[in-house]
Design a protein around this motif. Structure first.
Motif, PDB file in Angstrom:
ATOM      1  N   LEU A 177      -4.905 -13.269   2.770  1.00 36.97           N
ATOM      2  CA  LEU A 177      -5.050 -12.842   1.377  1.00 36.97           C
ATOM      3  C   LEU A 177      -3.739 -12.280   0.833  1.00 36.97           C
ATOM      4  O   LEU A 177      -3.322 -12.619  -0.277  1.00 36.97           O
ATOM      5  CB  LEU A 177      -6.148 -11.780   1.272  1.00 36.97           C
ATOM      6  N   VAL A 178      -3.091 -11.431   1.605  1.00 32.40           N
ATOM      7  CA  VAL A 178      -1.833 -10.824   1.169  1.00 32.40           C
ATOM      8  C   VAL A 178      -0.746 -11.873   0.979  1.00 32.40           C
ATOM      9  O   VAL A 178       0.044 -11.810   0.026  1.00 32.40           O
ATOM     10  CB  VAL A 178      -1.386  -9.747   2.190  1.00 32.40           C
ATOM     11  N   GLU A 179      -0.705 -12.863   1.847  1.00 35.96           N
ATOM     12  CA  GLU A 179       0.352 -13.874   1.777  1.00 35.96           C
ATOM     13  C   GLU A 179       0.133 -14.884   0.664  1.00 35.96           C
ATOM     14  O   GLU A 179       1.050 -15.625   0.315  1.00 35.96           O
ATOM     15  CB  GLU A 179       0.484 -14.579   3.133  1.00 35.96           C
ATOM     16  N   HIS A 180      -1.055 -14.926   0.111  1.00 36.90           N
ATOM     17  CA  HIS A 180      -1.307 -15.775  -1.052  1.00 36.90           C
ATOM     18  C   HIS A 180      -1.140 -15.010  -2.362  1.00 36.90           C
ATOM     19  O   HIS A 180      -1.331 -15.582  -3.435  1.00 36.90           O
ATOM     20  CB  HIS A 180      -2.714 -16.377  -0.984  1.00 36.90           C
ATOM     21  N   ALA A 181      -0.774 -13.729  -2.257  1.00 37.52           N
ATOM     22  CA  ALA A 181      -0.631 -12.897  -3.446  1.00 37.52           C
ATOM     23  C   ALA A 181       0.807 -12.886  -3.937  1.00 37.52           C
ATOM     24  O   ALA A 181       1.729 -13.344  -3.252  1.00 37.52           O
ATOM     25  CB  ALA A 181      -1.079 -11.474  -3.129  1.00 37.52           C
ATOM     26  N   THR A 182       0.988 -12.361  -5.133  1.00 40.06           N
ATOM     27  CA  THR A 182       2.320 -12.065  -5.650  1.00 40.06           C
ATOM     28  C   THR A 182       2.558 -10.566  -5.464  1.00 40.06           C
ATOM     29  O   THR A 182       1.607  -9.814  -5.226  1.00 40.06           O
ATOM     30  CB  THR A 182       2.422 -12.413  -7.146  1.00 40.06           C
ATOM     31  N   ALA A 217      -5.922  -8.260  -1.502  1.00 40.23           N
ATOM     32  CA  ALA A 217      -6.378  -7.649  -0.248  1.00 40.23           C
ATOM     33  C   ALA A 217      -7.709  -6.937  -0.412  1.00 40.23           C
ATOM     34  O   ALA A 217      -8.467  -6.793   0.557  1.00 40.23           O
ATOM     35  CB  ALA A 217      -5.323  -6.676   0.266  1.00 40.23           C
ATOM     36  N   SER A 218      -8.012  -6.503  -1.641  1.00 39.72           N
ATOM     37  CA  SER A 218      -9.264  -5.775  -1.870  1.00 39.72           C
ATOM     38  C   SER A 218     -10.483  -6.613  -1.519  1.00 39.72           C
ATOM     39  O   SER A 218     -11.547  -6.067  -1.194  1.00 39.72           O
ATOM     40  CB  SER A 218      -9.356  -5.335  -3.334  1.00 39.72           C
ATOM     41  N   TRP A 219     -10.338  -7.933  -1.567  1.00 36.83           N
ATOM     42  CA  TRP A 219     -11.481  -8.790  -1.267  1.00 36.83           C
ATOM     43  C   TRP A 219     -11.855  -8.750   0.206  1.00 36.83           C
ATOM     44  O   TRP A 219     -12.968  -9.143   0.575  1.00 36.83           O
ATOM     45  CB  TRP A 219     -11.216 -10.214  -1.746  1.00 36.83           C
ATOM     46  N   THR A 264      -4.569  -2.608   2.320  1.00 35.24           N
ATOM     47  CA  THR A 264      -3.470  -3.398   1.747  1.00 35.24           C
ATOM     48  C   THR A 264      -2.138  -3.000   2.376  1.00 35.24           C
ATOM     49  O   THR A 264      -1.277  -3.847   2.621  1.00 35.24           O
ATOM     50  CB  THR A 264      -3.395  -3.185   0.225  1.00 35.24           C
ATOM     51  N   MET A 265      -1.962  -1.715   2.653  1.00 36.30           N
ATOM     52  CA  MET A 265      -0.701  -1.235   3.212  1.00 36.30           C
ATOM     53  C   MET A 265      -0.420  -1.797   4.603  1.00 36.30           C
ATOM     54  O   MET A 265       0.739  -1.984   4.980  1.00 36.30           O
ATOM     55  CB  MET A 265      -0.702   0.298   3.297  1.00 36.30           C
ATOM     56  N   ASP A 290       8.733  -7.181  -2.802  1.00 34.14           N
ATOM     57  CA  ASP A 290       8.658  -8.413  -2.021  1.00 34.14           C
ATOM     58  C   ASP A 290       8.647  -8.006  -0.539  1.00 34.14           C
ATOM     59  O   ASP A 290       9.666  -7.629   0.025  1.00 34.14           O
ATOM     60  CB  ASP A 290       9.872  -9.298  -2.317  1.00 34.14           C
ATOM     61  N   ILE A 291       7.487  -8.076   0.101  1.00 34.13           N
ATOM     62  CA  ILE A 291       7.382  -7.589   1.467  1.00 34.13           C
ATOM     63  C   ILE A 291       8.130  -8.467   2.464  1.00 34.13           C
ATOM     64  O   ILE A 291       8.568  -7.986   3.503  1.00 34.13           O
ATOM     65  CB  ILE A 291       5.898  -7.459   1.904  1.00 34.13           C
ATOM     66  N   ASP A 292       8.308  -9.747   2.145  1.00 34.29           N
ATOM     67  CA  ASP A 292       9.068 -10.604   3.057  1.00 34.29           C
ATOM     68  C   ASP A 292      10.550 -10.262   3.015  1.00 34.29           C
ATOM     69  O   ASP A 292      11.262 -10.422   4.008  1.00 34.29           O
ATOM     70  CB  ASP A 292       8.829 -12.075   2.718  1.00 34.29           C
ATOM     71  N   ALA A 293      11.050  -9.789   1.862  1.00 35.63           N
ATOM     72  CA  ALA A 293      12.424  -9.348   1.779  1.00 35.63           C
ATOM     73  C   ALA A 293      12.584  -7.955   2.397  1.00 35.63           C
ATOM     74  O   ALA A 293      13.542  -7.687   3.126  1.00 35.63           O
ATOM     75  CB  ALA A 293      12.875  -9.322   0.319  1.00 35.63           C
ATOM     76  N   ASP A 294      11.605  -7.069   2.146  1.00 31.13           N
ATOM     77  CA  ASP A 294      11.671  -5.706   2.677  1.00 31.13           C
ATOM     78  C   ASP A 294      11.603  -5.692   4.198  1.00 31.13           C
ATOM     79  O   ASP A 294      12.269  -4.884   4.851  1.00 31.13           O
ATOM     80  CB  ASP A 294      10.501  -4.877   2.149  1.00 31.13           C
ATOM     81  N   ASN A 295      10.787  -6.585   4.769  1.00 33.37           N
ATOM     82  CA  ASN A 295      10.508  -6.538   6.206  1.00 33.37           C
ATOM     83  C   ASN A 295      11.175  -7.671   6.978  1.00 33.37           C
ATOM     84  O   ASN A 295      10.746  -7.970   8.091  1.00 33.37           O
ATOM     85  CB  ASN A 295       8.981  -6.609   6.452  1.00 33.37           C
TER      86      ASN A 295
END
Length: 449
Positions: A154-159, A167-169, A367-368, A439-444
């Motif tokens: 879910l998170v990876e399909h989000a913006t 993620a709430s789903w 979500t975190m 952008d979590i992919d850039a942050d991590n």
């Protein structure tokens, strides 16, 4: 320093979220919600049938002993969650989120089948509770991997702007499963005699749950995979996902588990223990208690997406902090009022208020977790944190509540336990970074903790 052979490079692990259209995201929400809802239906109906199962599988003990052993066997399923999270999380990071989620579907159905068709203690003696424990271990292994893989998808399909909503789903689907489980068990309890319920009625929810395999397989076949690894990288040797998570992100893992304590304890006391508490300690009917459980599921399902959107605006940490403070303040007065006036109306009001606080803290919290880890080990990290936190503080929350109540003689003991765990969990927030809107992919990107 890791070599390209030990870990996929940024080019080989693509980011599906940027390419996911709104239509694709809606499809992902529907498929994940239905599949995960079915998973939690199967896993939670056992808790709603604790009193019946105790009489049938632990008949040589007192009524208190039966209840204690039944909620303990409910908790046993959580012992396997860390192992399931580690194994299935690593599989999700290696083979893809879809394959991992399909595997969890069949494992959960297998556990349901074992419970549905196991003869009682009166028929096969001590082998009966042993088979039940085995079934719970299988279900726990499955659930340990399901949450990590589905939340990561879910998170990876989000913006960056709507990750909280997506993620709430995950939590909404848990509410859906709980609601359906409570409605089915409540309907059977209301419509069947005590003799019929103990003879065959208690098996019906588990037979229904077995339908999860074909239904889940069909639904998840149409999901879009969010992890894409080049063929040459898929064949190359990789460093263990668990090793990477523990050595490079160990501090995050410990802080996240501590943060998870409050939400998971509240979830399993409010949602799964309260129906038993209402019947055994307050003298309410099973149908009323199960309607209360259905209410908590309905509130979670309806409110979670709204809280997810809210967390995308105000941030994850502020929402977790203030909702937990509010919950800690309200828990004891709620239990006090419920014991002073044990009526269905008061039960529903107390459960409703506590459920709102539960949703407000759990949605940003869940979500975190995947936001903290790089994509190559995201499912492993999410699965490890969630499964360990839930195993240690969630699954045995009904057991601890039951034990405390008997040991102290106070019907308010579960309230004090909840308050303590809620306040302790605030400490973990200090060490966690809020990635809201980033952008979590850039942050991590392969950064060590």
């Amino acid at each position: 320093m890791n070599t390209p052979a030990s870990r996929p490079t940024p080019s080989s692990v693509s980011t599906a979220s940027s390419a996911s259209s709104p239509a694709r995201r809606r499809q992902t929400i529907v498929a994940t919600t239905i599949g995960n809802g079915l998973e939690f239906f199967d896993f939670t109906v056992y808790g709603f049938l604790a009193l019946v199962i105790g009489k049938l599988f632990f008949p040589t003990f007192s009524s208190y002993g039966q209840l204690l052993l039944t909620v303990a066997s409910f908790g046993v399923g959580f012992i396997m969650r860390p192992l399931g999270g580690i194994v299935i999380g690593a599989y999700a990071d290696r083979a893809g989120r879809k394959k991992a989620m399909t595997l969890t579907i069949f494992l959960m159905a297998l556990g349901c089948a074992l419970i549905a068709f196991t003869p009682t203690y009166a028929s096969i003696g001590v082998a009966a509770p042993l088979i039940i424990v085995l079934a719970r271990l299988i279900q726990g292994f499955s659930a340990g991997g399901e949450v990590g893989a589905s939340t990561t998808l879910l998170v990876e399909h989000a913006t960056p702007a709507n990750r909280g909503y997506m993620a709430s789903w995950q939590f909404a689907s848990q509410g859906l499963g709980v609601m359906l489980g409570a409605v089915v068990v409540g309907g059977l309890t209301f419509s069947l005699s005590t003799e019929a319920m103990q003879s065959w009625g208690w098996r019906v929810p588990f037979v229904i749950g077995m339908a999860i395999a074909p239904v889940g397989m069909y639904i998840r076949r149409h999901l879009e995979e969010s992890l894409h690894i080049a063929p040459e990288d898929a064949k190359a040797p990789r460093e263990s996902s668990l090793k990477i998570v523990c050595t490079q992100h160990g501090r995050k893992v410990l802080a996240a588990i501590l943060t998870l304590v409050g939400g998971t304890t509240a979830a399993y006391v409010v949602t799964f223990y309260m129906p038993t508490y209402a019947v055994r300690e307050l003298g309410l009917t099973p149908s009323v208690a199960l309607f209360g459980a259905a209410l908590t599921g309905l509130i979670s399902f309806a409110l979670a997406p709204l809280v997810g959107k809210w967390s995308d605006i105000v941030g994850r940490k502020p929402l977790i902090l203030w909702s937990r403070v509010a919950l800690a303040i309200l828990i004891y007065p709620g239990f006090l009022w419920l014991n002073a006036s044990p009526t269905p109306a008061v039960l529903f009001i107390v459960l409703g208020v506590l459920s709102v606080g539960l949703v407000a803290q759990t949605v940003p919290g869940i979500t975190m977790l995947p936001e903290m880890f790089p994509k190559a080990v995201r499912a492993s990290g999410m699965s490890l944190v969630y499964s360990v936190g839930v195993a240690l503080f969630g699954g045995f929350a009904p057991f601890i509540s039951t034990w405390l109540l008997n040991a102290t003689g106070s019907k308010l003991a579960p309230a004090w336990y909840l308050v303590a765990m809620t306040l302790v969990s605030l400490l973990g927030l200090i060490w966690l970074r809020d990635h809201t809107g980033r952008d979590i992919d850039a942050d991590n990107a392969y950064a060590a903790a």
